[in-house]
Design an enzyme around this catalytic site. Sequence first.
Site, PDB file in Angstrom:
ATOM      1  N   CYS A 161       0.829  -1.210   0.000  1.00 19.33           N
ATOM      2  CA  CYS A 161       0.000   0.000   0.000  1.00 19.33           C
ATOM      3  C   CYS A 161       0.857   1.251   0.000  1.00 19.33           C
ATOM      4  CB  CYS A 161      -0.913   0.018   1.232  1.00 19.33           C
ATOM      5  SG  CYS A 161      -2.128  -1.311   1.284  1.00 19.33           S
ATOM      6  N   CYS A 219     -20.831  42.836  12.815  1.00 16.46           N
ATOM      7  CA  CYS A 219     -22.156  42.551  12.269  1.00 16.46           C
ATOM      8  C   CYS A 219     -22.099  41.285  11.430  1.00 16.46           C
ATOM      9  CB  CYS A 219     -22.656  43.722  11.421  1.00 16.46           C
ATOM     10  SG  CYS A 219     -21.645  44.008   9.948  1.00 16.46           S
ATOM     11  N   ASP A 239      36.665  19.833  15.333  1.00 18.48           N
ATOM     12  CA  ASP A 239      37.150  21.200  15.464  1.00 18.48           C
ATOM     13  C   ASP A 239      37.657  21.329  16.908  1.00 18.48           C
ATOM     14  OD1 ASP A 239      37.443  24.035  14.991  1.00 18.48           O
ATOM     15  OD2 ASP A 239      35.654  24.281  16.228  1.00 18.48           O
TER      16      ASP A 239
END
Length: 802
Positions: free
Chosen positions: A21, A86, A493
């Site tokens: 599916c 309104c 680093d």
Amino acid sequence: MSEITLSSLKMPIEGMTCAACSTRLERVLNKQSGVKDARVNLAANNATVDFDRGAISAGEVVTAISKAGFSVPSETVDLLISGMTCATCSGRLEKVLSRLPGVERAVVNLATGKATVTAPSGVVSLELLIDSVAKAGFVAEPAATAAEQQAVLEAKAQQRARREVIQLVIAIVLTLPLAMPMLLMLFGIDATLPAWWQFALATPVQFWLGGRFYEGAFKSLRGGTGNMDVLVVMGTSAAWGLSTWVTLAGGAGGHLYFEAAAMVITLVLFGKWMEGRAKRGAASAIRALMDLRPELAQVERDGVLIEIPAESVAQDEIVIVRPGERVPVDGVIVEGESQLDESLITGESLPVSRGVGDTVTGASVNGEGMLRIKATTVGVESTLSRIIRLVENAQASKAPVQKMVDQISAVFVPVVAVISLFTFLGWWLIGNDLQTAFLAAVSVLVIACPCALGLATPTALMVGTGVAARHGVLIKDAEALERAHHSNSVVFDKTGTLTQGHPSVERVVAVDGNDARLLQLTASAQQGSEHPLARSVLDRSQLGGLSLLPVTEFTSLPGRGLSAQVDGRVLLVGNRRLMQEHNIGLGSLGPEADGLEAEGRTLMWVTDNSAAEKLLGFIAVSDPVKEGAAEAVAELQRRGLLTVMLTGDNRYASQMVADAVGIDQVISEVLPEDKASEIEKLKQAGGVVAMVGDGINDAPALAVADIGIAMGTGTDVAMHTAGITLMRGDPLLIADALSISYATYNKIKQNLFWALIYNLIAIPLAASGALNPVVAGAAMAMSSVSVVSNSLLLRRWRSSRS
């Protein structure tokens, strides 16, 4: 109103039952014009679709999903509307919301001041709705918090789970009378039920309780492919159909298989129920993260303290956090101090002290002090939201190994159907009766299961990335996890990664003996810099009460230093490389400088290019090694990884740090733009390189490395570039990140091995007649459960320190 489209869309999918599916739906979505990439996750039951902006709408994506035989469940969002006066206002706003692409229905109630919008889940974001309301001239805010909306979704999931339990119980009740005679026959007791009784018990199991399989099979075949439902329907329908024919014919000379059909349906339902429980457990990481979000926040507005949904806090608002409360937003403390428990965000087990000027992370728990916090990052950009988004993206992504699984799943059902046909013909042609041939063919159909294959990778990813997030390790996607698993070299680093990243000034040496003046000039030149060395000089000058002079013509010289004009002087501040580039001799300061560098100090040389005697002196800075750095390097070496330090610092300081932590190889005095080429050299020498960094100058190297690992205490640029982000600056998390990737990838391999072995062994056994359909159904149901359960064992992962 113009069509609004999305560049990326994530939505839940209903109707998927197996890997076939998800593969079919993914293929359908990727064929849509304008879709850049679509990824369907069977374990999470969702799809992530990336668009070419403007080329396709969200509604068209939902339509394509529906045509493929699946569905996107709808969700309802309630908004509180301010500014309506309104019926015209409410009517206009209703039209605005209804026209948004993907919106199925919008109702605005003037009396209650509420808007209710219904749309497919994930298609219309809350931000889009609020923005659309604002453009229409009104103000909207969520009527329900994210936690409440999540609670609604979980309630629906629990409702589905209860419905599945009820259906399973009914199936068991109807199937037991059919199964009992088989058990009694072992004791010589003949308790066979009349044919019509068997028909009456088996039929509702077949078509009512097993209706989900017929629906799934129909949609799959309509989409041009097959899935697990097709196999279950073919096998059980053949058994039920033949038995019904014999029953209608009076039962003369025929065997009934009603019990086999009913038991297979019941066992598969049982397996699906157990699988659903296990999948909900696999997805618990996201739910746990969402549960961290506080629902409400106390905000100061116009001198009044009011309580609002945490989602509604605006940037720069002042939030009050009382002792014991969870911090609702990311921000900066403007008043108060306290101990904060950040363990659920960063994995840090001990509370951390925070005071005025310190940053705090939303979802951390306040200790004993009252805090006033200025909100800096809110909504979808908050740390917790970004973590959730990163974990969701990682769980939705596909590991490269999944491509092979998708290819297998695409042809699995047709191949099994052909094997079943040949099994029937083979048994029949060699002289066996039709019953024997029929049972063997049905067993092949029932025992084959593509679900286990489809769940093998995503469930392991969901659990693995969730475990990683709880321990402070954020994995960007499945590809990053897989690459991390193959790493044989780790490049560090130095500053901020192996060292604390907060250097301090140890010595100021001026040629003319005026150390304070040298410090003042150097600090003034660096007041526009955020480099850790610059901060150390600025902090030292502030401690000494020195006033900073105006600076002009500031220019950064990456990997070397800077130039600036201060108090009429043209200053250069930087390393030996910068001095050599400008032919400036170190004079009598050389021997002293060599001694300090040999002790691991970093030196900043200062010159005045506008003077005859250019050299002004130097400032010596030290950056202590992080606690746990040596232990982290030792753990990586124990795993057989080469450790390398790559830094722009001088070779003496670099070697001192390397010796302190036990690094195998040091590459020093490297310009930022050359770090990436050094990574390339290591890769060309056969290394699969993981690069660990925290600064802007590390971003190119992080991108070039096979896998970038960013310290969460570093810059956003580094975190966006990296495949893995560590939520705190603890070097030991590096070993944890690789350990989790090893564990998750090994779990994926185990799942795939057992899923493939299951089918390679089970299908021939069924074809040989060694398994009847009932045993085959039980084995098929348990195969998916075993794969998901194996993934859940990842929850037991523990750090090497625990």
